[in-house]
Design a protein around this motif. Structure first.
Motif, PDB file in Angstrom:
ATOM      1  N   GLY A   1       0.931  -1.320   0.242  1.00 47.45           N
ATOM      2  CA  GLY A   1       0.062   0.142   0.074  1.00 47.45           C
ATOM      3  C   GLY A   1       0.643   1.307   0.084  1.00 47.45           C
ATOM      4  O   GLY A   1       1.173   1.738  -1.011  1.00 47.45           O
ATOM      5  N   THR A   2       1.334   1.834   1.062  1.00 50.36           N
ATOM      6  CA  THR A   2       1.869   2.916   1.356  1.00 50.36           C
ATOM      7  C   THR A   2       3.040   2.878   2.298  1.00 50.36           C
ATOM      8  O   THR A   2       2.696   2.143   3.324  1.00 50.36           O
ATOM      9  N   MET A   3       4.149   3.575   2.081  1.00 50.33           N
ATOM     10  CA  MET A   3       5.025   3.333   3.017  1.00 50.33           C
ATOM     11  C   MET A   3       6.435   4.371   2.565  1.00 50.33           C
ATOM     12  O   MET A   3       6.559   4.717   1.744  1.00 50.33           O
ATOM     13  N   MET A   4       6.652   5.254   3.826  1.00 49.03           N
ATOM     14  CA  MET A   4       7.668   6.257   3.529  1.00 49.03           C
ATOM     15  C   MET A   4       9.058   5.632   3.277  1.00 49.03           C
ATOM     16  O   MET A   4       9.087   4.706   4.016  1.00 49.03           O
TER      17      MET A   4
ATOM     18  N   ILE B   1      -3.813   7.124  -0.541  1.00 51.11           N
ATOM     19  CA  ILE B   1      -3.753   8.524  -1.451  1.00 51.11           C
ATOM     20  C   ILE B   1      -1.934   8.677  -1.443  1.00 51.11           C
ATOM     21  O   ILE B   1      -1.455   9.546  -1.829  1.00 51.11           O
ATOM     22  N   GLY B   2      -1.395   7.912  -0.481  1.00 52.37           N
ATOM     23  CA  GLY B   2       0.008   7.835  -0.536  1.00 52.37           C
ATOM     24  C   GLY B   2       0.504   8.652   0.859  1.00 52.37           C
ATOM     25  O   GLY B   2       1.797   8.731   0.982  1.00 52.37           O
ATOM     26  N   SER B   3      -0.216   8.921   1.641  1.00 55.34           N
ATOM     27  CA  SER B   3      -0.123   9.378   3.120  1.00 55.34           C
ATOM     28  C   SER B   3      -0.015   8.430   4.100  1.00 55.34           C
ATOM     29  O   SER B   3      -1.212   7.830   4.359  1.00 55.34           O
ATOM     30  N   VAL B   4       0.881   8.080   4.795  1.00 57.90           N
ATOM     31  CA  VAL B   4       0.896   6.977   5.740  1.00 57.90           C
ATOM     32  C   VAL B   4      -0.104   7.451   6.971  1.00 57.90           C
ATOM     33  O   VAL B   4      -0.935   6.603   7.335  1.00 57.90           O
ATOM     34  N   LEU B   5      -0.105   8.782   7.157  1.00 56.59           N
ATOM     35  CA  LEU B   5      -1.084   9.159   8.246  1.00 56.59           C
ATOM     36  C   LEU B   5      -2.626   8.833   8.019  1.00 56.59           C
ATOM     37  O   LEU B   5      -3.114   8.351   9.050  1.00 56.59           O
ATOM     38  N   LEU B   6      -2.985   9.000   6.634  1.00 54.83           N
ATOM     39  CA  LEU B   6      -4.252   9.007   6.460  1.00 54.83           C
ATOM     40  C   LEU B   6      -4.577   7.626   5.789  1.00 54.83           C
ATOM     41  O   LEU B   6      -5.621   6.653   6.479  1.00 54.83           O
TER      42      LEU B   6
ATOM     43  N   LEU C   1      13.259   5.898  15.222  1.00 55.42           N
ATOM     44  CA  LEU C   1      12.453   5.899  14.044  1.00 55.42           C
ATOM     45  C   LEU C   1      11.280   4.950  14.337  1.00 55.42           C
ATOM     46  O   LEU C   1      11.348   4.157  15.153  1.00 55.42           O
ATOM     47  N   HIS C   2      10.305   5.158  13.602  1.00 61.51           N
ATOM     48  CA  HIS C   2       8.962   4.236  13.594  1.00 61.51           C
ATOM     49  C   HIS C   2       8.453   4.456  12.116  1.00 61.51           C
ATOM     50  O   HIS C   2       7.895   5.370  11.897  1.00 61.51           O
ATOM     51  N   LEU C   3       8.881   3.292  11.458  1.00 62.31           N
ATOM     52  CA  LEU C   3       8.292   3.205  10.166  1.00 62.31           C
ATOM     53  C   LEU C   3       7.095   2.046   9.802  1.00 62.31           C
ATOM     54  O   LEU C   3       7.184   0.978  10.107  1.00 62.31           O
ATOM     55  N   ASP C   4       5.930   2.657   9.447  1.00 56.58           N
ATOM     56  CA  ASP C   4       4.643   1.960   9.054  1.00 56.58           C
ATOM     57  C   ASP C   4       4.641   1.620   7.759  1.00 56.58           C
ATOM     58  O   ASP C   4       5.027   2.297   6.788  1.00 56.58           O
ATOM     59  N   GLY C   5       4.178   0.421   7.560  1.00 61.01           N
ATOM     60  CA  GLY C   5       3.936   0.181   6.120  1.00 61.01           C
ATOM     61  C   GLY C   5       2.290  -0.527   6.080  1.00 61.01           C
ATOM     62  O   GLY C   5       2.022  -1.248   6.878  1.00 61.01           O
TER      63      GLY C   5
END
Length: 316
Positions: A196-199, A258-263, A289-293
Motif C-alpha cells: 500500500g503506502t510506506m515512506m 493516497i500515499g499518506s501514511v497518516l491517512l 524511528l518508527h516506520l509504518d507499512g
C-alpha cells in the motif's frame, strides 16, 4: 470543507478545547501553514494559545528539541503538525503521562487534513471499541494477504489501544486524522509484504518484503528503507529492527489510498505493520524511528479464528 473548518473540527470535536484552557501548537517550516491555521482557530476557542516552530526533524520517531519537549508538559492541550512524527517519542509519552491531552499530525498536508477530518468520529470510536472487544485476550494473531504476507504475532499479555480521535480527558492522545486500533507485539515470526503506502516512497509501485524472526526484521527488500534502518542501528543496534506494531484501520470514510501514511493507515480494510520504536505504545524498545507499512486486503486470525475486519465498500 476548508482548512479552517478542518482545524475547527480537530480542536473542538476531537480535542474538546474549552475557554480557559491552555493550548500549544507545534509545527515546523514544512507544515507551517497548517500549524498557523490551527493557532488562529484555537484563538477563537481560548485565549491562552502558543505557537512553537522548529526545524524539521531528520526521521520519524526522532525526539523534538528539548525546549519543545519541556513546553509540551505545561499545556492542557497540544497539537503537533510536523513533517516528521513525534508520536512515538518520550517527549510525547511524558507529556500525556503528565496529564496533557494531545494529538500528533505527522506529515500532514492540506489534502489529508481536509479529507481525514471530515469523518464521523463517534462511529470511529464505536468501531474501535467493537474490534478491541473481539480481539482482547487473544494470545496470537496470524496475518496473511493476497500479496504473500504470512506472519504470526505473539501478543503475550500486551493490550490493544484505540486511536479514535476523541481526546477530551487528561492524558488522552491520538493521531489526527484518526481511526485505528494497535498493539505492540511481544514477538513475531514470518514475512509481511507492504503493498500500500510506506515512506519515503508514498503510494508503492512495487511491493516491499520484510522477513521477521524472533521479533526482529532480518531482511528488507527496499534499499531506501534498509538504509534508514541501518543509520538508526548505528545508535541503537538491533532495536532499530524491532517489529514494533500491528495496527488495524477503522475509518470507514477513508475510501482510497493516497500515499499518506497518516491517512492511509486509518483506512478500514487495511492493516499496517511498523518497525522501530514501540516504547510509546505499550512496548519496551526505544529507537529513533518508527516506520509504518500498509497492507491491502489482509486476513487476520486471532488464536486460529478468522476475524471480520471493518471495511468500506471501496476496494483498497
Amino acid at each position: 470543507m476548508s482548512l479552517k473548518q478542518a482545524s475547527f473540527i480537530a480542536l473542538s470535536q476531537c480535542m474538546g478545547l474549552q475557554q480557559g484552557e491552555s493550548c500549544l501548537i507545534i509545527t515546523d517550516s514544512v507544515c507551517k501553514d497548517i500549524g498557523e491555521c490551527l493557532y488562529e482557530v484555537a484563538l477563537d476557542l481560548t485565549t491562552d494559545v502558543t505557537l512553537l516552530l522548529y526545524p524539521p526533524g531528520n526521521q520519524h520517531g526522532e525526539e523534538p528539541p528539548s525546549d519543545v519537549a519541556a513546553a509540551m508538559l505545561e499545556y492542557d492541550v497540544f497539537l503537533a503538525a510536523t513533517s516528521k512524527s513525534i508520536t512515538h517519542t518520550m517527549a510525547r509519552t511524558e507529556a500525556t503521562n503528565s496529564g496533557s491531552r494531545g494529538a500528533t499530525l505527522p506529515g500532514i498536508t492540506k489534502e489529508v487534513m481536509i479529507k481525514g477530518l471530515c469523518s464521523n468520529y463517534g462511529a470511529i470510536r464505536s468501531t474501535c471499541d467493537d474490534l478491541i472487544r473481539t480481539l482482547e485476550g487473544s494470545k496470537t494473531i496470524r496475518l496473511t494477504s493476497h500479496s504473500g504476507t504470512d506472519i504470526e504475532f505473539n501478543l503475550g499479555s500486551r493490550s490493544w489501544h484505540s486511536d479514535h480521535g476523541i481526546n477530551h480527558n487528561p492524558g488522552d492522545f491520538s493521531n489526527l486524522p484518526a481511526g485505528e486500533i494497535y498493539i505492540s507485539p511481544l514477538s513475531a515470526d514470518g514475512k509481511f509484504i507492504v503493498d500500500g503506502t510506506m515512506m519515503p516512497h508514498g503510494l508503492l509501485k512495487e511491493p516491499i518484503e520484510f522477513e521477521v524472526s524472533g521479533g526482529y526484521v532480518t531482511y528488507i527488500s527496499d534499499n531506501d528503507i534498509k538504509n534508514q534502518v541501518e543509520i538508526a542501528a548505528k545508535d541503537v543496534g538491533k532495536n532499530a529492527y524491532n517489529l514494533a506494531e500491528l495496527g488495524i484501520g477503522t475509518n470507514l470514510d477513508v475510501v482510497e489510498l493516497i500515499g499518506s501514511v497518516l491517512l492511509d493507515e486509518k483506512a478500514a480494510g487495511t492493516v499496517h505493520v511498523a518497525i522501530g520504536d514501540d516504547k510509546g505504545i505499550g512496548g519496551d524498545v526505544e529507537a529513533p524511528l518508527h516506520l509504518d507499512g500498509i497492507i491491502r486486503n489482509p486476513t487476520l486470525y486471532a488464536d486460529g479464528i478468522k476475524i471480520s475486519l471493518p471495511s468500506s465498500s471501496i476496494q483498497l
